[in-house]
Enzyme design. Structure first.
Site, short mmCIF file in Angstrom:
data_model
loop_
_atom_site.label_atom_id
_atom_site.label_comp_id
_atom_site.label_asym_id
_atom_site.label_seq_id
_atom_site.Cartn_x
_atom_site.Cartn_y
_atom_site.Cartn_z
N VAL A 1 -6.91 8.76 10.76
CA VAL A 1 -5.76 9.39 10.12
C VAL A 1 -6.24 10.07 8.84
O VAL A 1 -7.06 9.50 8.10
CB VAL A 1 -4.66 8.35 9.76
CG1 VAL A 1 -3.40 9.05 9.27
CG2 VAL A 1 -4.35 7.44 10.93
N GLY B 1 0.83 -1.21 0.00
CA GLY B 1 0.00 0.00 0.00
C GLY B 1 0.85 1.24 0.00
O GLY B 1 0.65 2.16 0.79
N ALA B 2 1.82 1.28 -0.92
CA ALA B 2 2.83 2.35 -0.92
C ALA B 2 2.43 3.56 -1.76
O ALA B 2 3.19 4.51 -1.86
CB ALA B 2 4.16 1.79 -1.43
N TYR C 1 -14.42 -4.68 7.26
CA TYR C 1 -13.22 -3.92 7.66
C TYR C 1 -12.89 -4.17 9.14
O TYR C 1 -11.77 -4.58 9.47
CB TYR C 1 -13.42 -2.43 7.40
CG TYR C 1 -12.20 -1.59 7.73
CD1 TYR C 1 -11.15 -1.51 6.82
CD2 TYR C 1 -12.08 -0.94 8.95
CE1 TYR C 1 -10.01 -0.76 7.12
CE2 TYR C 1 -10.94 -0.19 9.25
CZ TYR C 1 -9.92 -0.10 8.33
OH TYR C 1 -8.79 0.62 8.64
N ASN D 1 0.74 -2.83 5.34
CA ASN D 1 -0.04 -1.59 5.47
C ASN D 1 -1.25 -1.54 4.52
O ASN D 1 -2.22 -0.85 4.82
CB ASN D 1 0.90 -0.40 5.21
CG ASN D 1 0.16 0.87 4.92
OD1 ASN D 1 -0.31 1.54 5.83
ND2 ASN D 1 0.02 1.23 3.65
N GLY E 1 -1.21 7.74 1.45
CA GLY E 1 -1.41 7.69 2.90
C GLY E 1 -0.20 7.25 3.71
O GLY E 1 0.94 7.67 3.45
N1 LIG Z 1 -6.92 6.36 7.63
C1 LIG Z 1 -7.35 5.91 8.80
O1 LIG Z 1 -8.12 6.58 9.52
C2 LIG Z 1 -6.85 4.59 9.31
C3 LIG Z 1 -6.98 4.31 10.68
C4 LIG Z 1 -6.50 3.10 11.18
C5 LIG Z 1 -5.91 2.20 10.32
N2 LIG Z 1 -5.80 2.47 9.00
C6 LIG Z 1 -5.12 1.49 8.15
O2 LIG Z 1 -3.96 2.07 7.61
C7 LIG Z 1 -3.56 1.39 6.42
C8 LIG Z 1 -3.23 2.41 5.34
O3 LIG Z 1 -4.40 3.10 4.96
P1 LIG Z 1 -4.44 4.66 4.64
O4 LIG Z 1 -5.29 5.29 5.68
O5 LIG Z 1 -3.07 5.16 4.41
O6 LIG Z 1 -5.34 4.66 3.33
P2 LIG Z 1 -5.03 4.85 1.78
O7 LIG Z 1 -4.35 6.15 1.53
O8 LIG Z 1 -6.35 4.60 1.12
O9 LIG Z 1 -3.99 3.70 1.44
C9 LIG Z 1 -4.38 2.37 1.22
C10 LIG Z 1 -3.27 1.71 0.43
O10 LIG Z 1 -3.62 0.32 0.26
C11 LIG Z 1 -3.38 -0.01 -1.09
N3 LIG Z 1 -4.23 -1.10 -1.57
C12 LIG Z 1 -5.57 -1.24 -1.45
N4 LIG Z 1 -5.98 -2.34 -2.10
C13 LIG Z 1 -4.86 -2.90 -2.67
C14 LIG Z 1 -4.62 -4.03 -3.48
N5 LIG Z 1 -5.62 -4.84 -3.88
N6 LIG Z 1 -3.36 -4.29 -3.86
C15 LIG Z 1 -2.33 -3.48 -3.49
N7 LIG Z 1 -2.50 -2.40 -2.70
C16 LIG Z 1 -3.75 -2.12 -2.31
C17 LIG Z 1 -3.65 1.27 -1.89
O11 LIG Z 1 -2.94 1.22 -3.11
P3 LIG Z 1 -3.59 1.11 -4.58
O12 LIG Z 1 -5.00 1.58 -4.51
O13 LIG Z 1 -2.71 1.97 -5.44
O14 LIG Z 1 -3.47 -0.34 -4.93
C18 LIG Z 1 -3.08 2.31 -0.96
O15 LIG Z 1 -1.71 2.51 -1.22
C19 LIG Z 1 -4.72 0.48 6.09
O16 LIG Z 1 -4.42 -0.84 6.49
C20 LIG Z 1 -5.87 1.02 6.93
O17 LIG Z 1 -6.81 0.03 7.23
C21 LIG Z 1 -6.26 3.65 8.46
#
Ligand SMILES: NC(=O)c1ccc[n+]([C@@H]2O[C@H](COP(=O)([O-])OP(=O)(O)OC[C@H]3O[C@@H](n4cnc5c(N)ncnc54)[C@H](OP(=O)(O)O)[C@@H]3O)[C@@H](O)[C@H]2O)c1
Length: 254
Positions: free
Chosen positions: A194, A13-14, A159, A89, A17
């Protein structure tokens, strides 16, 4: 962090975010970082930005629901010496309900949030053990993986269950690593809200940041660096990071 300079990290997930932020910070600390995501163009731009950094960024187009694509990344990692740090991630949130949601959505969320994490853990453990080296796995969980009530009534689909399961999987893996005397630490990082694309894609949209205090990706990555920098005798197994619920306006401004 000195001991990780020149070592190799894999971040799923690079492309946005917290994953993108983790790649930038780890590369600036002198690591070789393989970033996986589907949006390759975004990672390519990041690679250009990081060209003069201390370490090096290697973007790879990868849909983590496809095992063959993950295995390809680990194969490439062998050419860099093998994976020492895994940041699990990648995460997917689909805002609908379990009681009437499509099975395809269940599969997608399970595939990204749990199955891919398991495959990456296995491959990292094999790589570290084969080299009789040291490793560190960080699973990005969530406070929603500690308490269902936080999102009571919201359309969370699988989720929240996958974040609980990820923490349970970490405990199982920690036992397995201990039994096999693998020198691999495992940390669950559980952030609260976040500011990334993910919550903005929810039914609340960007409005959520007007009514709730939030963290920035950097805050979570700072904790990651702290966890990775602990001495060999210390393993931080669980870390929750919450936005401080004080003055919303001033807290969210820096
Ligand atoms: N934001 C919050 O409030 C929050 C809070 C607690 C935990 N988290 C966790 O933090 C982590 C990062 O999320 P974020 O908040 O930074 O959100 P984000 O910006 O939406 O990032 C999610 C990442 O996951 C990747 N991803 C999703 N489906 C994928 C797939 N099939 N193959 C490869 N990559 C995939 C996306 O890349 P592509 O779409 O380019 O593939 C993106 O880089 C997640 O595990 C999330 O559950 C988030």
């Amino acid at each position: 962090m000195e001991r990780w300079i020149g070592k190799t990290a894999l971040v799923t997930g690079a492309s946005s975010g917290m994953g993108e932020s983790a790649c930038i910070t780890l590369v600036n600390h002198g690591l070789k970082v393989i970033g996986l995501a589907r949006r390759f163009d975004r990672m390519e731009k990041l690679a250009i930005k990081l060209e003069r950094a201390k370490g090096r960024f290697y973007p790879m187009k990868c849909d983590v629901t496809k095992e063959s694509e993950i295995l390809e990344a680990f194969k490439f990692a062998e050419t860099l010496g093998g994976i020492d740090i895994l940041i699990n991630n990648a995460g997917l949130f689909i805002p609908n309900h379990i009681i009437d949601g499509p099975t395809a959505d269940f599969d997608q969320v399970l595939g990204v949030n749990l199955r891919a994490a398991a495959i990456c853990i296995r491959e990292t453990a094999q790589s570290v053990k084969k080299r009789k080296s040291q490793g560190h796995i960080i699973n990005i969980c969530s406070i929603l993986g500690h308490n269902v009530e936080i999102a009571k009534g919201a359309p969370m689909n699988l989720y929240t269950p996958t974040k609980f399961a990820l923490r349970a999987m970490s405990d199982v893996v920690r036992h397995e690593l201990s039994v096999t005397k693998a020198d691999i630490k495992l940390t669950n990082l559980s952030p609260g809200l976040v500011k990334t694309e993910m919550p903005g894609n929810s039914s609340y949209g960007e409005k959520i940041y007007e009514v709730m205090p939030y963290l920035l990706p950097k805050d979570v990555v700072d904790s990651m660096i702290f966890v990775l920098g602990t001495p060999p005798r210390v393993e931080i197994t669980e870390l929750t990071i919450q936005p401080f619920n004080g003055n919303l306006e001033s807290n969210n401004s820096s």
